[in-house]
Design a protein around this motif. Structure first.
Motif, mmCIF file in Angstrom:
data_model
loop_
_atom_site.group_PDB
_atom_site.id
_atom_site.type_symbol
_atom_site.label_atom_id
_atom_site.label_comp_id
_atom_site.label_asym_id
_atom_site.label_seq_id
_atom_site.Cartn_x
_atom_site.Cartn_y
_atom_site.Cartn_z
ATOM 1 N N LEU A 15 0.839 -1.193 0.000
ATOM 2 C CA LEU A 15 0.000 0.000 0.000
ATOM 3 C C LEU A 15 0.878 1.249 0.000
ATOM 4 O O LEU A 15 1.775 1.390 0.828
ATOM 5 C CB LEU A 15 -0.911 0.002 1.226
ATOM 6 C CG LEU A 15 -1.814 1.221 1.408
ATOM 7 C CD1 LEU A 15 -2.774 1.367 0.238
ATOM 8 C CD2 LEU A 15 -2.576 1.139 2.728
ATOM 9 N N GLY A 16 0.609 2.135 -0.937
ATOM 10 C CA GLY A 16 1.372 3.380 -1.022
ATOM 11 C C GLY A 16 2.589 3.314 -1.907
ATOM 12 O O GLY A 16 3.393 4.267 -1.920
ATOM 13 N N SER A 17 2.771 2.244 -2.668
ATOM 14 C CA SER A 17 3.916 2.161 -3.569
ATOM 15 C C SER A 17 3.715 3.087 -4.763
ATOM 16 O O SER A 17 2.694 3.775 -4.891
ATOM 17 C CB SER A 17 4.108 0.710 -4.030
ATOM 18 O OG SER A 17 2.986 0.265 -4.769
ATOM 19 N N SER B 99 -3.027 11.632 4.375
ATOM 20 C CA SER B 99 -4.455 11.588 4.715
ATOM 21 C C SER B 99 -5.179 10.514 3.916
ATOM 22 O O SER B 99 -6.105 9.870 4.425
ATOM 23 C CB SER B 99 -5.093 12.953 4.462
ATOM 24 O OG SER B 99 -4.930 13.339 3.107
ATOM 25 N N THR B 100 -4.752 10.285 2.663
ATOM 26 C CA THR B 100 -5.389 9.252 1.844
ATOM 27 C C THR B 100 -5.093 7.856 2.391
ATOM 28 O O THR B 100 -5.965 6.991 2.433
ATOM 29 C CB THR B 100 -4.918 9.367 0.384
ATOM 30 O OG1 THR B 100 -5.115 10.703 -0.071
ATOM 31 C CG2 THR B 100 -5.686 8.415 -0.498
ATOM 32 N N VAL B 101 -3.848 7.630 2.808
ATOM 33 C CA VAL B 101 -3.488 6.331 3.372
ATOM 34 C C VAL B 101 -4.273 6.074 4.653
ATOM 35 O O VAL B 101 -4.785 4.966 4.880
ATOM 36 C CB VAL B 101 -1.972 6.261 3.626
ATOM 37 C CG1 VAL B 101 -1.597 4.943 4.301
ATOM 38 C CG2 VAL B 101 -1.200 6.420 2.329
ATOM 39 N N TRP C 201 8.081 10.735 6.320
ATOM 40 C CA TRP C 201 7.132 10.886 5.218
ATOM 41 C C TRP C 201 5.812 11.465 5.704
ATOM 42 O O TRP C 201 5.292 12.407 5.106
ATOM 43 C CB TRP C 201 6.878 9.536 4.538
ATOM 44 C CG TRP C 201 5.954 9.637 3.361
ATOM 45 C CD1 TRP C 201 6.269 10.049 2.103
ATOM 46 C CD2 TRP C 201 4.557 9.309 3.340
ATOM 47 N NE1 TRP C 201 5.162 10.008 1.292
ATOM 48 C CE2 TRP C 201 4.093 9.560 2.024
ATOM 49 C CE3 TRP C 201 3.671 8.837 4.288
ATOM 50 C CZ2 TRP C 201 2.772 9.338 1.655
ATOM 51 C CZ3 TRP C 201 2.352 8.624 3.921
ATOM 52 C CH2 TRP C 201 1.914 8.875 2.618
ATOM 53 N N GLY C 202 5.267 10.942 6.740
ATOM 54 C CA GLY C 202 3.960 11.379 7.206
ATOM 55 C C GLY C 202 3.981 12.429 8.285
ATOM 56 O O GLY C 202 2.924 12.868 8.733
ATOM 57 N N GLN D 264 2.589 6.144 14.779
ATOM 58 C CA GLN D 264 1.589 5.983 15.829
ATOM 59 C C GLN D 264 0.172 6.094 15.262
ATOM 60 O O GLN D 264 -0.740 5.389 15.694
ATOM 61 C CB GLN D 264 1.809 7.036 16.907
ATOM 62 C CG GLN D 264 0.964 6.846 18.156
ATOM 63 C CD GLN D 264 1.287 7.867 19.222
ATOM 64 O OE1 GLN D 264 2.002 8.834 18.967
ATOM 65 N NE2 GLN D 264 0.770 7.657 20.418
ATOM 66 N N LYS D 265 -0.021 6.943 14.276
ATOM 67 C CA LYS D 265 -1.337 7.062 13.641
ATOM 68 C C LYS D 265 -1.715 5.782 12.915
ATOM 69 O O LYS D 265 -2.882 5.366 12.923
ATOM 70 C CB LYS D 265 -1.345 8.241 12.673
ATOM 71 C CG LYS D 265 -1.203 9.600 13.331
ATOM 72 C CD LYS D 265 -1.133 10.717 12.295
ATOM 73 C CE LYS D 265 -0.905 12.077 12.955
ATOM 74 N NZ LYS D 265 -0.780 13.160 11.943
ATOM 75 N N VAL D 266 -0.733 5.148 12.279
ATOM 76 C CA VAL D 266 -0.999 3.873 11.597
ATOM 77 C C VAL D 266 -1.446 2.823 12.611
ATOM 78 O O VAL D 266 -2.361 2.031 12.352
ATOM 79 C CB VAL D 266 0.253 3.407 10.829
ATOM 80 C CG1 VAL D 266 0.056 2.008 10.262
ATOM 81 C CG2 VAL D 266 0.583 4.382 9.710
#
Length: 452
Positions: free
Chosen positions: A218-220, A229-231, A263-264, A270-272
């Protein structure tokens, strides 16, 4: 007159039938778990991945693909257990063909290997058995750093071989029977369409069949330029669907470049973890040669970001995990604090295990010279120096040790230009020699004198 008791024994046959390839959690009878395909990872999760939960695997190393390897185990376990598997990838069929399979099963495609590698693996497996030890320790239980499906006495997790590939006949049969559903990422900017396809799949599936959702990367770059925000929206959408359809579970891996806070932004990892039910980070040593020399028996460190805890407050892993060693039932661990975890990829399997120092404090044999571990540490140490008043580079604090007796002798020594007195004094000296006193002088910006 017959008196009937109001108490009735529960009939096990009256319970709802569990989906194929699942079992009840030992921690809670209201939780149904399934295997990830890796026995040691199941142990870390508390017996397996619960249904209605999602697992996120973060692998920040750009030189390896351990995150996708975990997803291949996840897909192979689902197909071998008779569960419905959904693969979301830019080339889902190619990814499914690269999945591993069970050894000794019907015609699988073996990976390229040679006899020498097989012999080396067998010798590595039997190395511990050939070590000569004292006779008094021969009957003791052998120390183990990981768990296997045999040690767990659980037939839920099957045994897979990294040198075997899934047969094409099984893939074709699974696709025809809709056991294997392939979803391509044609329009990566429309992530909402992917969530809608997953929802349509889950709504059409029977409640008696477990469904696995797999997103390998995911995200490649094939997902286009996704924003943080999309992820997070995708993770939240998958978790919302899993809580609605409790017969499904999901496992996904993030692309290496989006697995760090750079990146984020701050708190990205932590959000993930907040938007998934379980999250782990596999930090490989591929980009750091010094770590490779420090831990020659492992390929990376494992960090647990979040553990699944459906229907409970306390994760089942805290009580039933052997590798983590938190519970008193964790074998030789004794429940004395959580263990450090690492992973290594052998030629035939991926293993998660506890991280311990080897013999002699980190080396595998006795040495009379400095070990490679110490040399690697010395090479990485940076000494900070500051220029002194005389132009030389010195450390932040310079220490001088001076003996007072030696200094007095140097001051009272006669000069070579002095004329010796011909008259000598033969009277004995009554003064006793004084003991030398130590003085320590610290030179920083200005000299200070301290007497000890």
């Amino acid at each position: 007159m017959t008196v009937m008791s109001s108490f009735k024994r529960k009939n096990p046959s009256g319970r709802a039938t569990l989906p194929q390839g699942t079992r009840l959690s030992p921690f809670s009878t209201s939780t149904v778990i399934t295997s990830t395909g890796i026995p040691s990872l199941d142990d870390i999760l508390g017996g397996g991945l619960p249904l209605s939960c999602s697992l996120a695997v973060l692998a920040p190393d750009h030189h390896t693909a351990y995150g996708e390897l975990v997803q291949k185990y996840f897909v192979a376990q689902g197909l071998a257990s008779g569960q419905k598997v959904c693969v979301i990838h830019h080339e889902p069929l190619r990814f499914a063909r690269e999945c591993i399979w069970m050894p000794g099963s019907a015609p699988s495609t073996p990976a390229h290997s040679n006899a020498a590698e097989d012999v080396d693996d067998e010798m590595a497996d039997q190395h511990d058995d050939k070590i000569k030890i004292a006779w008094r320790y021969e009957q003791m239980k052998k120390f183990q750093t990981t768990v296997s499906s045999n040690s767990l006495n659980d037939h839920l997790c099957l045994t897979f071989d990294l040198t075997c590939r899934i047969p094409d006949a099984i893939l074709d049969s699974a696709r025809q029977s809709t056991q294997l559903v392939l979803i391509g990422v044609d329009t990566p900017e429309d992530t909402g369409g992917v969530i809608e396809q997953i929802e349509g799949l889950l709504s059409s599936s029977a409640d008696t069949q477990a469904v696995r959702i797999c997103i390998p990367a995911l995200g490649s770059s094939h997902w286009d330029d996704l924003q943080p925000s999309t992820v997070l929206t995708v993770l939240h959408g998958i978790r919302r669907l899993l809580h609605r359809y409790t017969n499904a579970c999901a496992s996904l891996s993030l692309a290496p470049h989006i697995c760090t806070d750079t990146w984020g932004g701050p708190g990205w990892v932590q959000k993930v973890g907040w938007l998934t039910d379980a999250a782990i980070c596999m930090s490989a040593f591929g980009a750091n040669p010094s770590l490779v020399s420090l831990f020659p028996s492992h390929h990376g460190l494992l960090q647990i970001l979040k553990l699944p805890a459906p229907h409970t407050i306390l994760p089942a892993s805290d009580k039933y995990s052997t590798l983590r060693g938190l519970s008193s039932a964790a074998g030789t661990m004794g429940g004395s604090g959580e263990n450090n975890l690492a992973f290594k990829c052998m030629r035939k399997r991926l293993i998660f295990e506890t991280l311990h120092l080897d013999l002699e404090g980190g080396v595998t044999e006795r040495r009379t010279t400095p070990s490679s571990n110490a040399m690697a540490l010395d090479a990485n140490i940076m000494y900070e120096t500051t220029p002194t008043t005389d132009g030389r580079k010195g450390s932040l604090a310079t220490v001088e040790v001076e003996l007072e007796h030696v200094k007095d002798l140097a001051l009272n020594a006669p000069s070579p230009h002095d004329v010796a007195d011909p008259i000598t004094d033969h009277s004995p000296s009554t003064a006793k020699p004084k003991k030398p006193k130590k003085k320590v002088v610290f030179h920083s910006e200005r000299p200070d004198l301290y007497d000890f």
